[in-house]
Design an enzyme around this catalytic site. Structure first.
Site, PDB file in Angstrom:
ATOM      1  N   GLY A  61       0.805  -1.434  -0.002  1.00 41.64           N
ATOM      2  CA  GLY A  61      -0.028   0.054  -0.075  1.00 41.64           C
ATOM      3  C   GLY A  61       1.002   1.302   0.090  1.00 41.64           C
ATOM      4  CB  THR A  62       4.290   1.855  -1.015  1.00 41.85           C
ATOM      5  OG1 THR A  62       4.749   0.556  -0.606  1.00 41.85           O
ATOM      6  CG2 THR A  62       5.426   2.797  -0.801  1.00 41.85           C
ATOM      7  CG  HIS A 119      10.367  -0.195  -0.287  1.00 38.94           C
ATOM      8  ND1 HIS A 119       8.987  -0.236   0.121  1.00 38.94           N
ATOM      9  CD2 HIS A 119      10.125  -0.080  -1.620  1.00 38.94           C
ATOM     10  CE1 HIS A 119       8.147  -0.007  -0.906  1.00 38.94           C
ATOM     11  NE2 HIS A 119       9.080   0.066  -2.001  1.00 38.94           N
ATOM     12  CB  SER A 149       0.349  -7.370  -4.711  1.00 42.89           C
ATOM     13  OG  SER A 149       0.571  -6.215  -5.292  1.00 42.89           O
ATOM     14  NE  ARG A 277      -2.392  -7.519  -8.773  1.00 47.84           N
ATOM     15  CZ  ARG A 277      -3.457  -8.355  -8.324  1.00 47.84           C
ATOM     16  NH1 ARG A 277      -3.884  -9.053  -9.253  1.00 47.84           N
ATOM     17  NH2 ARG A 277      -3.793  -8.938  -7.076  1.00 47.84           N
ATOM     18  CE  LYS A 278      -7.899  -8.999 -10.373  1.00 47.46           C
ATOM     19  NZ  LYS A 278      -8.381 -10.230  -9.970  1.00 47.46           N
TER      20      LYS A 278
HETATM   21  N1  LIG Z   1      -4.735   4.297  -4.036  1.00 46.75           N
HETATM   22  C1  LIG Z   1      -4.754   2.921  -4.040  1.00 46.75           C
HETATM   23  N2  LIG Z   1      -5.576   2.541  -2.899  1.00 46.75           N
HETATM   24  C2  LIG Z   1      -5.574   1.139  -2.504  1.00 46.75           C
HETATM   25  N3  LIG Z   1      -4.535   0.353  -3.028  1.00 46.75           N
HETATM   26  C3  LIG Z   1      -3.861   0.869  -4.099  1.00 46.75           C
HETATM   27  C4  LIG Z   1      -3.801   2.151  -4.221  1.00 46.75           C
HETATM   28  N4  LIG Z   1      -3.006   2.156  -5.359  1.00 46.75           N
HETATM   29  C5  LIG Z   1      -2.397   1.138  -5.700  1.00 46.75           C
HETATM   30  N5  LIG Z   1      -3.014   0.261  -4.729  1.00 46.75           N
HETATM   31  C6  LIG Z   1      -2.509  -1.262  -4.397  1.00 46.75           C
HETATM   32  O1  LIG Z   1      -1.346  -1.268  -3.879  1.00 46.75           O
HETATM   33  C7  LIG Z   1      -0.499  -2.429  -4.184  1.00 46.75           C
HETATM   34  C8  LIG Z   1       0.843  -2.073  -4.686  1.00 46.75           C
HETATM   35  O2  LIG Z   1       1.414  -1.908  -3.540  1.00 46.75           O
HETATM   36  P1  LIG Z   1       2.701  -0.774  -3.126  1.00 46.75           P
HETATM   37  O3  LIG Z   1       2.070   0.556  -3.619  1.00 46.75           O
HETATM   38  O4  LIG Z   1       3.154  -1.042  -1.965  1.00 46.75           O
HETATM   39  O5  LIG Z   1       3.691  -1.384  -4.489  1.00 46.75           O
HETATM   40  S1  LIG Z   1       5.005  -0.706  -4.288  1.00 46.75           S
HETATM   41  O6  LIG Z   1       5.806  -1.062  -3.233  1.00 46.75           O
HETATM   42  O7  LIG Z   1       5.259   0.738  -4.465  1.00 46.75           O
HETATM   43  O8  LIG Z   1       5.534  -1.299  -5.753  1.00 46.75           O
HETATM   44  C9  LIG Z   1      -1.406  -3.179  -5.413  1.00 46.75           C
HETATM   45  O9  LIG Z   1      -2.083  -3.901  -4.794  1.00 46.75           O
HETATM   46  P2  LIG Z   1      -2.813  -5.233  -5.825  1.00 46.75           P
HETATM   47  O10 LIG Z   1      -3.675  -4.685  -6.872  1.00 46.75           O
HETATM   48  O11 LIG Z   1      -3.303  -6.185  -5.031  1.00 46.75           O
HETATM   49  O12 LIG Z   1      -1.626  -6.012  -6.503  1.00 46.75           O
HETATM   50  C10 LIG Z   1      -2.141  -1.734  -6.021  1.00 46.75           C
HETATM   51  O13 LIG Z   1      -3.201  -2.215  -6.916  1.00 46.75           O
END
Ligand SMILES: Nc1ncnc2c1ncn2[C@@H]1O[C@H](COP(=O)(O)OS(=O)(=O)O)[C@@H](OP(=O)(O)O)[C@H]1O
Length: 312
Positions: A61-62, A119, A149, A277-278
């Site tokens: 959720g970064t 991270h 993910s 993604r989702k």
């Molecule tokens: N705005 C918002 N709200 C909720 N969730 C979101 C949002 N943006 C990105 N995502 C989902 O977060 C997952 C990516 O995680 P990170 O952002 O930690 O990735 S990274 O570490 O920066 O590469 C990835 O999860 P999955 O969809 O399960 O793969 C993203 O879809």
């Protein structure tokens, strides 16, 4: 430094057809460039007490947390129709400690922008962050959704179609602790222990809780990082506007996040769309076998059972 890192234990991910090699140093796995950046930060980074660190293991959720923190601290300057988040990927709005040291130093000299992302595991944070008592916000997420993910992100980043990237192998690797900045449970444990010792400087947030109660968690975040909402702002709907601006639905549909590239000038260039993604809780149910569920639940009980954190 490149040569030194090549002497570290290494693992080439066979499920990614050998396209990714991770190295182990300071008890965590990473690509060479980010190990180099982390070591440079440890050697030279001078934190300011006003710096605020947005910390996470990848895929927890970064991007969301960065967008929220950015929107919170810039809300006097921008609103939901003028925010840089509308045209800039959230990763580009906050410098990364293990990559953007120069930009952070510029910010120290020329602005009062306090946010820095990393991270890095807690035990690998540069000493000055801890001795300056900087505020740290940490987000974590259900391990099963993180595994899925992580799988899709690396698969897409390495341009492999689903049929060429066996999920079972990706699962086994993650389970063995070999993941980007992993083992994931050690990453959580480091920040968790520190948050018990120093609750005033570490805020622990959970992805799933933020989804259930975005308003409560955004208020908590704003207060913790020193930008609390006023009563008037609450009444005017500022919190809801920030939540909407940073929502998956909004961000993932912006042109910059559909067609832009992250670190376009870099060897590690990635398409912005693969960070969105989702964003579904429980997508793991489409991937895990009963045996995988049993294995990972047992592992998490062993590793994190004593913390009371729920990652299942
Ligand atoms: N705005 C918002 N709200 C909720 N969730 C979101 C949002 N943006 C990105 N995502 C989902 O977060 C997952 C990516 O995680 P990170 O952002 O930690 O990735 S990274 O570490 O920066 O590469 C990835 O999860 P999955 O969809 O399960 O793969 C993203 O879809």
């Amino acid at each position: 430094m490149e040569e030194t890192i090549k002497t570290f234990p290494q693992h080439t991910c066979s499920w990614l057809k050998g396209k990714l090699t991770l190295y182990k140093n300071q008890d965590f796995w990473n690509v060479r460039e980010f190990h180099e950046g982390g070591i440079m930060a440890q050697q030279s980074f001078e934190a300011r007490p006003s710096d605020v660190f947005v910390c996470s293991a990848p895929k927890t959720g970064t991007v969301w947390l960065k967008a929220l923190a950015f929107a919170i601290i810039t809300r006097e300057k921008y609103d939901e129709s003028t925010s840089p988040l509308l045209t800039t990927m959230p990763h580009e709005c906050i410098p990364l400690l293990e990559k953007d040291l120069e930009q952070i130093e510029e910010n120290h000299k020329n602005s009062c922008f306090p946010l820095v992302a990393t991270h890095l595991p807690y035990n690998s944070l540069p000493e000055s962050i801890l001795s300056s008592n900087c505020k740290i916000v940490y987000i974590y997420r259900n391990i099963k959704d993180v595994i899925v993910s992580h799988y899709h992100f690396l698969r897409e980043a390495n341009k492999l179609p689903l049929e060429d990237a066996p999920f079972e192998e990706a699962f086994d690797e993650f389970y063995e602790g070999v993941s980007w900045y992993g083992p994931y449970w050690d990453h959580i444990l480091g920040y968790w222990k520190a948050s018990l010792e120093r609750p005033e400087i570490i805020l622990f947030l959970k992805y799933e809780d933020m989804k259930k109660d975005p308003t409560g968690n955004v208020k908590k975040l704003a207060e913790f990082i020193g930008f609390p909402f006023t009563y008037e702002e609450e009444k005017a709907g500022v919190i809801e506007n920030i939540i909407k601006l940073c929502s998956f639905e909004k961000l993932s549909n912006l042109e910059v996040n559909k067609s832009g590239k992250h670190r376009a000038e870099d060897v590690n260039v990635a398409e912005n769309r693969i960070y969105f993604r989702k964003a579904k809780d429980g997508d793991w149910k489409n991937y895990f076998t009963d045996e995988m569920i049993e294995k990972i639940d047992k592992l998490i009980d062993e590793k994190l059972g004593a913390t009371g954190l729920v990652l299942k």
